[in-house]
Design a protein around this motif. Structure first.
Motif, PDB file in Angstrom:
ATOM      1  N   PHE A 327     -90.581  31.714 -59.479  1.00 52.21           N
ATOM      2  CA  PHE A 327     -91.378  32.982 -59.228  1.00 52.21           C
ATOM      3  C   PHE A 327     -92.908  32.635 -59.186  1.00 52.21           C
ATOM      4  CE2 PHE A 327     -90.122  33.049 -63.506  1.00 52.21           C
ATOM      5  CZ  PHE A 327     -91.560  32.370 -64.292  1.00 52.21           C
ATOM      6  N   HIS A 328     -93.358  31.561 -59.532  1.00 50.34           N
ATOM      7  CA  HIS A 328     -94.756  31.153 -59.739  1.00 50.34           C
ATOM      8  C   HIS A 328     -95.262  30.615 -58.127  1.00 50.34           C
ATOM      9  CE1 HIS A 328     -98.344  29.842 -60.959  1.00 50.34           C
ATOM     10  NE2 HIS A 328     -98.032  29.652 -62.402  1.00 50.34           N
ATOM     11  N   GLY A 329     -96.388  31.490 -58.017  1.00 55.13           N
ATOM     12  CA  GLY A 329     -97.095  31.635 -56.724  1.00 55.13           C
ATOM     13  C   GLY A 329     -97.911  30.358 -56.297  1.00 55.13           C
ATOM     14  N   GLN A 330     -98.016  29.454 -57.129  1.00 52.71           N
ATOM     15  CA  GLN A 330     -99.220  28.306 -56.846  1.00 52.71           C
ATOM     16  C   GLN A 330     -99.024  27.789 -55.657  1.00 52.71           C
ATOM     17  OE1 GLN A 330    -101.257  28.947 -59.306  1.00 52.71           O
ATOM     18  NE2 GLN A 330    -102.841  27.230 -58.884  1.00 52.71           N
ATOM     19  N   TYR A 331     -97.709  27.355 -55.004  1.00 52.48           N
ATOM     20  CA  TYR A 331     -97.500  26.838 -53.692  1.00 52.48           C
ATOM     21  C   TYR A 331     -98.372  27.703 -52.668  1.00 52.48           C
ATOM     22  CZ  TYR A 331     -95.058  22.290 -54.327  1.00 52.48           C
ATOM     23  OH  TYR A 331     -94.866  21.155 -54.628  1.00 52.48           O
ATOM     24  N   PRO A 332     -97.802  29.001 -52.309  1.00 49.29           N
ATOM     25  CA  PRO A 332     -98.297  29.830 -51.208  1.00 49.29           C
ATOM     26  C   PRO A 332     -99.794  30.246 -51.631  1.00 49.29           C
ATOM     27  CG  PRO A 332     -96.562  31.119 -52.638  1.00 49.29           C
ATOM     28  CD  PRO A 332     -96.648  29.582 -53.056  1.00 49.29           C
ATOM     29  N   ALA A 333    -100.294  30.295 -52.839  1.00 48.20           N
ATOM     30  CA  ALA A 333    -101.591  30.444 -53.053  1.00 48.20           C
ATOM     31  C   ALA A 333    -102.650  29.407 -52.655  1.00 48.20           C
ATOM     32  CB  ALA A 333    -101.909  30.744 -54.766  1.00 48.20           C
ATOM     33  N   PHE A 334    -102.134  28.199 -53.043  1.00 53.09           N
ATOM     34  CA  PHE A 334    -102.942  26.966 -52.587  1.00 53.09           C
ATOM     35  C   PHE A 334    -102.860  26.903 -50.852  1.00 53.09           C
ATOM     36  CE2 PHE A 334    -104.029  23.155 -55.224  1.00 53.09           C
ATOM     37  CZ  PHE A 334    -103.901  23.556 -56.469  1.00 53.09           C
ATOM     38  N   ALA A 335    -101.860  27.235 -50.456  1.00 57.38           N
ATOM     39  CA  ALA A 335    -101.923  27.279 -49.005  1.00 57.38           C
ATOM     40  C   ALA A 335    -102.722  28.205 -48.425  1.00 57.38           C
ATOM     41  CB  ALA A 335    -100.442  27.717 -48.543  1.00 57.38           C
ATOM     42  N   CYS A 336    -102.877  29.535 -49.008  1.00 58.36           N
ATOM     43  CA  CYS A 336    -103.606  30.713 -48.444  1.00 58.36           C
ATOM     44  C   CYS A 336    -105.141  30.241 -48.697  1.00 58.36           C
ATOM     45  CB  CYS A 336    -103.328  32.020 -49.272  1.00 58.36           C
ATOM     46  SG  CYS A 336    -101.659  32.411 -48.625  1.00 58.36           S
ATOM     47  N   ASP A 337    -105.395  29.657 -49.691  1.00 62.13           N
ATOM     48  CA  ASP A 337    -106.849  29.142 -50.164  1.00 62.13           C
ATOM     49  C   ASP A 337    -107.394  28.306 -49.027  1.00 62.13           C
ATOM     50  OD1 ASP A 337    -107.704  31.173 -52.099  1.00 62.13           O
ATOM     51  OD2 ASP A 337    -107.042  29.735 -53.828  1.00 62.13           O
ATOM     52  N   LEU A 338    -106.442  27.264 -49.095  1.00 61.38           N
ATOM     53  CA  LEU A 338    -106.794  26.044 -47.889  1.00 61.38           C
ATOM     54  C   LEU A 338    -107.014  26.861 -46.608  1.00 61.38           C
ATOM     55  CD1 LEU A 338    -107.299  23.272 -47.235  1.00 61.38           C
ATOM     56  CD2 LEU A 338    -104.572  22.860 -46.898  1.00 61.38           C
ATOM     57  N   LEU A 339    -106.293  27.697 -46.123  1.00 62.46           N
ATOM     58  CA  LEU A 339    -106.373  28.333 -44.868  1.00 62.46           C
ATOM     59  C   LEU A 339    -107.911  29.090 -44.913  1.00 62.46           C
ATOM     60  CD1 LEU A 339    -102.894  29.232 -43.666  1.00 62.46           C
ATOM     61  CD2 LEU A 339    -104.125  27.148 -42.820  1.00 62.46           C
ATOM     62  N   ALA A 340    -108.042  29.962 -45.952  1.00 63.13           N
ATOM     63  CA  ALA A 340    -109.242  30.563 -45.841  1.00 63.13           C
ATOM     64  C   ALA A 340    -110.765  29.725 -45.598  1.00 63.13           C
ATOM     65  CB  ALA A 340    -109.183  31.422 -47.338  1.00 63.13           C
ATOM     66  N   ILE A 341    -110.563  28.314 -46.460  1.00 65.67           N
ATOM     67  CA  ILE A 341    -111.593  27.420 -45.973  1.00 65.67           C
ATOM     68  C   ILE A 341    -111.598  26.996 -44.760  1.00 65.67           C
ATOM     69  CG2 ILE A 341    -112.177  25.202 -46.729  1.00 65.67           C
ATOM     70  CD1 ILE A 341    -110.907  25.831 -49.752  1.00 65.67           C
ATOM     71  N   ALA A 342    -110.596  26.737 -44.205  1.00 63.62           N
ATOM     72  CA  ALA A 342    -110.526  26.142 -42.740  1.00 63.62           C
ATOM     73  C   ALA A 342    -110.943  27.188 -41.677  1.00 63.62           C
ATOM     74  CB  ALA A 342    -108.949  25.949 -42.377  1.00 63.62           C
ATOM     75  N   ALA A 343    -110.544  28.509 -42.075  1.00 64.34           N
ATOM     76  CA  ALA A 343    -111.136  29.500 -41.185  1.00 64.34           C
ATOM     77  C   ALA A 343    -112.709  29.610 -41.480  1.00 64.34           C
ATOM     78  CB  ALA A 343    -110.474  30.987 -41.584  1.00 64.34           C
TER      79      ALA A 343
END
Length: 497
Positions: A327-343
């Protein structure tokens, strides 16, 4: 209709569901769900004490619940965890949340009956959507609060959408001819334990970036022509020597769009300039890493979309329950933060090209792209708007996943803050779309002012922009920006058709 199997849902398909496509449940997956549910019944029949089935939750995991109260335990769990606040998720995001949870349950590790899954799918297909507040999840132990609001609908409680207003969930079910369920052991926990808010929003944002990142290349190529830049930095030999996949792809695409030359390019073949500024020369390097980031983060988000994220996990083959931390959200959280940096970085380099388009110190174009400077302000405030958006995006690019506030009396002592990362990402993608629209509109005007033919590969984009945007004379800028954004969306749709 999109079939959900638990194994092969992707961002594009999720976006279609969010936009209104109905879903079908794979019958083989439902059969596996039924087999998995039998493990729960066996545990109960044998009188075993198992977390999440006949115990309390979190800090109360050592409290054993008698059989006569197990149904009440699950209902209490859903009710008490529906503690969300803030603006509700838009209905398209809510549809994505429901679809993502259905897909997770079809993995057959949740110990749930097929009936709640069927009801959730019926609600999705008939437009009976729960009102889900957007805030209240820390993204560990799952997105408990948002999913609890979703689960309330299935028991005839909570709120549902009816057009633009909210009605009691039970009324919404009745009007659709649907009957609420009574939760059985483990089913409340099965409905709310998972990363589906982070994963749904992250995948929807990724689907949009799949369109915006290639669009950024086209818009940048248009700016290059308006600024009379050179094609030399896109020589494939340069990029082969530093073989990052995204960089190589962008350089090749820039040459594909721009071709070997154009009337504009020929007009400055023997000019005095030796090198362009980085915002033109380094497009492959900056746009390229955004592509690579999307590839990396997109794979994480797609895997998460097709993962079992419950606790405890129920294993049919060994008839066991095992506690873990999926249930720990670190994988999708990392992905979302990386995409925000890319955007943010794509918007940042776009804003720098816009500065060059409106500043006569950097180009052969008139100040603010108007020949009537003084009488007209031209694109002066358009650039200010872009600067404001990019500044805000820099705040949105600050990662949420590095923060943690322990919850549940210290039991949940490291959390992902993934829902914050996902909501930030969504705002960042919205802003990127607007920044690219501003650049496209300025570059269009720059090419018009030059009065020469740009690269042939830019013709489809230019034709779309030409129809939407008459030659500039001062008029309400907000309508111009909106019209340009609409034209870009239609250009992307036509490109994908």
């Amino acid at each position: 209709m999109i079939q959900l199997t638990g194994n092969d849902l992707d961002a594009r398909a999720l976006a279609r569901i969010a936009a209104g496509a109905p879903v079908a449940l794979d019958e083989a997956a439902l059969a596996r769900v039924a087999e998995n549910r039998a493990v729960i019944q066996r545990i109960l029949d044998e009188g075993r004490t198992v977390y999440g089935i006949n115990t309390g939750f979190g800090q109360f995991a050592t409290v054993v619940i008698p059989p006569s109260q197990l149904a009440q335990l699950q209902l209490n769990l859903v009710r008490s965890h529906a503690a969300g606040v803030g603006e509700p998720l838009p209905q398209d995001q809510t549809r994505a949340l429901m679809a993502a949870r259905i897909n997770c349950l079809l993995k057959a590790h949740s110990g749930i009956r097929p009936e709640p899954i069927r009801l959730l799918a019926e609600c999705l297909n008939r437009g009976v959507l729960p009102v889900v507040p957007s805030q209240g999840s820390v993204g560990a132990s799952g997105d408990l609060a948002p999913l609890a609001h979703m689960a309330l609908l299935l028991v005839g409680e909570g709120l549902a959408w009816e057009g633009d207003r909210h009605v009691p969930g039970g009324e919404a079910l009745a009007r659709a001819g649907l009957t609420p369920i009574t939760l059985e052991p483990k089913e409340g926990l099965a409905l709310i334990n998972g990363t589906q808010l982070i994963t749904a929003l992250g995948n929807l944002a990724a689907a949009r970036l799949m369109d915006l990142i290639p669009l950024a290349d086209e818009v940048a190529a248009l700016s290059l022509e308006a600024l009379r830049g050179t094609r030399a930095p896109y020589d494939p030999r340069i990029h082969k020597a530093r073989p990052h996949p995204g960089q190589i792809e962008v350089a090749a695409r820039m040459l594909e769009i721009l071709g070997p030359t154009s009337e504009i390019a020929e007009s400055h073949r023997d000019c005095h300039r030796v090198q362009d500024a980085y915002s033109l020369r380094c497009i492959p390097q900056v746009h390229g890493v955004a592509r690579d980031a999307l590839r990396f983060a997109g794979e994480i988000l797609q895997r998460e979309l097709n993962s079992a994220t419950d606790n405890p996990m129920i294993f049919t083959d060994t008839q066991e329950s095992r506690s873990g931390g999926n249930f720990h959200g670190q994988y999708p959280a990392f992905a979302c933060d990386l995409l925000a940096i890319a955007a943010c970085d794509l918007a940042s380099i776009s804003e720098r090209r816009q500065e060059r388009l409106v500043n006569p110190a950097y180009s052969d174009l008139p100040a603010f792209l108007t020949r009537e400077g003084g009488l007209e302000s031209g694109f002066m405030m358009a650039h200010v708007t872009s600067a404001a958006l990019v500044s805000e995006m820099k705040l949105l690019a600050h990662p949420a996943c590095v923060d943690t506030i322990p919850t549940s009396a210290g039991k949940e002592d490291h959390v992902s803050m993934g829902p914050i990362a996902a909501r930030k990402l969504w705002k960042a993608v919205d802003a990127l779309e607007q920044v690219l629209a501003l650049e496209a509109r300025m570059a269009l005007e720059g090419v018009r002012i030059l009065g020469m033919a740009p690269a042939e590969g830019l013709r489809p984009l230019l034709e779309r922009l030409d129809r939407a945007c008459p030659p500039w004379h001062d008029r309400p800028m907000y309508a111009e920006i909106s019209g340009t954004a609409d034209a870009l969306r239609e250009h992307v749709r036509q490109s994908l058709a």
